[in-house]
Design a protein around this motif. Structure first.
Motif: not given
Ligand SMILES: [Zn+2]
Length: 118
Positions: A80-84, A101-106
């Motif tokens: 799971q992405c730590v941001v969202d 991170y997911c691709l978007k947050h990376q």
């Molecule tokens: Zn994310």
């Protein structure tokens, strides 16, 4: 998701990184002593040393990420992405199982780093 698969990869990586960081730190110290004593050319020796230390630094950052990922496996939040909290793409996890991170947050983080260094 096959957690054991990722856990095993992360544990292997952790072992390698631990071995490499301690080795590189030793090598850095050795060269520092030798370089100054043998040639007196301190600037050349210092450059070599700082390269080795920054490699070791990269490895220790990586090691932290690997250990965080192992902790997330224990916590049940791995993948799971730590941001969202959204799912991290399976391909990303396969390529770099330590990624938080997911691709978007990376991509957002990389954009941040670039704009702050400009
Ligand atoms: Zn994310």
């Amino acid at each position: 998701m096959n957690l054991d698969h990722y856990k095993q990869r992360l544990l292997d990586l952790e072992t390698k990184l631990v071995a490499r960081t301690s080795h590189e730190a030793d090598r850095g110290r050795d060269q520092h002593v030798d370089g100054v004593a043998d040639t007196g050319d301190a600037s050349t020796a210092d450059e070599t040393v700082s390269e080795n230390f920054s490699e070791a630094e990269l490895d220790s950052t990586m090691l932290e990420q690997v250990r965080d990922a192992l902790r997330r496996i224990e916590d049940g939040t791995f993948g799971q992405c730590v941001v969202d909290g959204g799912p991290i793409e399976a391909k990303r996890l396969e390529a770099s199982p330590w990624t938080p991170y997911c691709l978007k947050h990376q991509a957002e983080r990389e954009a941040d780093v670039q704009s702050s260094t400009l």
